[in-house]
Motif scaffolding. Structure first.
Motif, PDB file in Angstrom:
ATOM      1  N   UNK A  45      52.725  48.749  39.571  1.00  0.00           N
ATOM      2  CA  UNK A  45      52.137  48.610  40.900  1.00  0.00           C
ATOM      3  C   UNK A  45      52.425  47.293  41.570  1.00  0.00           C
ATOM      4  N   UNK A  46      52.857  46.284  40.800  1.00  0.00           N
ATOM      5  CA  UNK A  46      53.133  44.963  41.376  1.00  0.00           C
ATOM      6  C   UNK A  46      54.235  44.292  40.577  1.00  0.00           C
ATOM      7  N   UNK A  47      55.092  43.587  41.285  1.00  0.00           N
ATOM      8  CA  UNK A  47      56.178  42.816  40.669  1.00  0.00           C
ATOM      9  C   UNK A  47      56.031  41.371  41.103  1.00  0.00           C
ATOM     10  N   UNK A  48      56.059  40.463  40.147  1.00  0.00           N
ATOM     11  CA  UNK A  48      56.036  39.032  40.466  1.00  0.00           C
ATOM     12  C   UNK A  48      57.312  38.419  39.901  1.00  0.00           C
ATOM     13  N   UNK A  49      58.129  37.875  40.784  1.00  0.00           N
ATOM     14  CA  UNK A  49      59.372  37.239  40.366  1.00  0.00           C
ATOM     15  C   UNK A  49      59.236  35.732  40.365  1.00  0.00           C
ATOM     16  N   UNK A  50      59.749  35.093  39.322  1.00  0.00           N
ATOM     17  CA  UNK A  50      59.838  33.633  39.267  1.00  0.00           C
ATOM     18  C   UNK A  50      61.156  33.234  39.917  1.00  0.00           C
TER      19      UNK A  50
END
Length: 396
Positions: A45-50
């Motif tokens: 449901x969510x993607x967090x990219x560094x």
């Protein structure tokens, strides 16, 4: 009660110098993490990219870049940058969304394609940037800083180049057992001493390389993990990203001066120690509860400093702890069972995520020949640019 999220999946792309785009490494790590979690990309449901500052515009919007590469499916995206702490801040952002009840499953991804040689400040001349000034005015590249720090430890605590070399020997032995490590060869203290001097007293084998690589985690609520069949998953119990408390943490120059009007009394501990303390307080544990630690060994001397800042020993006792074998496998508190940056090199946005991957495998009992028996609690730690740093605590 502590607020926890579950680690359902961990995945990595091997570190090295592959000469390909960072997106490829991140996507490979993400797919490995999803497979490890037993989930489909469409379940996220969510993607967090560094973010990476070396990948062009796609690197500055890493969350969307990875989501696009995996296939648009409607997931919400976030992109974060915090230098060496980028991966941990990405974990924290995903954790916050899960704990807020906004998503059940989040994917955290970091990857980099690093240039050869010293990291140079990105973006051209920046006279209002202390990092740029350090390089251009002082000539103090990162290895120069590491060498000065090592000299200080020698002068204040009596550390020796032989102590520093033993850190490399220890970490290289673990990296030789890690299929994701770039350098998979044991080294001797004599080989460290025979390597070229880079920034006295540190030699080439005392300092980490720059690398390509990727790492990813699939995080979920604990309730989702149990519904998914993970009765007792590894859980992230704390993420510390506190800032320093000193009023003059940057050079006092126009436009970047710290506002002394909000200054506070300096603490009795250095910034790195405050990162660890905040994590321990949030998790409700102390250093005596740890089974292992993953720390940012940009140089061998800096690893010894982390021993003290994590509270594994008293001030100035890092080298003594090393000599006793306490931080080696079989010791009281093994450090850098992955092989550390000594074996991986820096792939900046991925490394803090990779540290949590190692904790996950260790706490699950899946670390193979690197396995620390009965591992139950682990901590990671790193320090990035300016006041960015992090410590993550995972438990089983």
């Amino acid at each position: 009660m502590t607020a926890e999220v579950a680690v359902l999946g961990a995945g990595m792309h091997p570190w090295g110098k592959w000469g390909r785009a960072f997106v490829e490494y991140g996507v490979a790590a993400a797919r490995a993490a999803l497979a490890d979690a037993g989930l489909d990309w469409r379940d996220v449901g969510a993607v967090v990219g560094a973010d990476t500052v070396r990948g062009g515009y796609p690197g500055y919007v890493a969350g969307a870049t990875f989501a696009k590469a995996l296939g648009w499916q409607g997931a919400r995206v976030t992109s974060v940058y915090a230098a060496c702490a980028s991966g941990a801040q990405a974990i924290d952002a995903a954790r916050a969304r899960i704990l807020a009840g906004l998503t059940d499953v989040a994917l955290v991804v970091g990857a980099d394609a690093a240039p050869k040689g010293f990291f140079r400040p990105a973006g051209g001349d920046r006279p209002d940037d202390p990092d740029w000034l350090r390089f251009r005015v002082l000539g103090a590249t990162n290895p120069t800083y590491f060498g000065l720090y090592a000299r200080r430890r020698m002068a204040v605590h009596g550390d020796t180049p032989e102590d520093f070399a033993q850190v490399k020997v220890k970490n290289a032995a673990m990296g030789a057992l890690n299929p994701y490590a770039r350098y998979r060869k044991r080294v001797t203290a004599e080989e460290v001493a025979a390597s070229a001097v880079v920034a006295d007293p540190l030699r080439l084998l005392d300092i980490c390389a720059t690398s390509d690589g990727g790492a990813a985690l699939v995080l979920s609520s604990v309730e989702f993990a149990r519904r998914h069949g993970a009765a007792k998953p590894v859980r992230i119990r704390a993420v510390s990203t506190v800032t320093p408390r000193y009023p003059s943490t940057v050079l006092d120059l126009p436009d970047i001066a710290t506002d002394s009007a909000v200054a506070v009394d300096p603490p009795d501990e250095p910034f790195r120690a405050s990162l660890a303390r905040a994590a321990y307080e949030e998790a409700g544990i102390g250093p005596e509860d740890l089974s292992l630690a993953e720390v940012y060994d940009l140089s061998t001397a800096l690893e010894l400093q982390w021993y003290e800042d994590l509270g594994l020993c008293g001030g100035g006792e890092g080298a003594k702890l090393l000599r006793e074998g306490a931080t080696a496998p079989g010791g009281r508190i093994p450090v850098n069972t992955s092989g550390g940056l000594a074996s991986f090199g820096e792939a900046v946005p991925a490394q803090a995520i990779a540290q949590v991957c190692e904790l996950t495998w260790q706490l699950r009992g899946q670390a193979g020949e690197r396995q620390i028996p009965h591992a139950r609690v682990g901590v990671t730690a790193n320090q990035g640019l300016f006041g960015h740093g992090s410590a993550v605590i995972a438990v089983r």
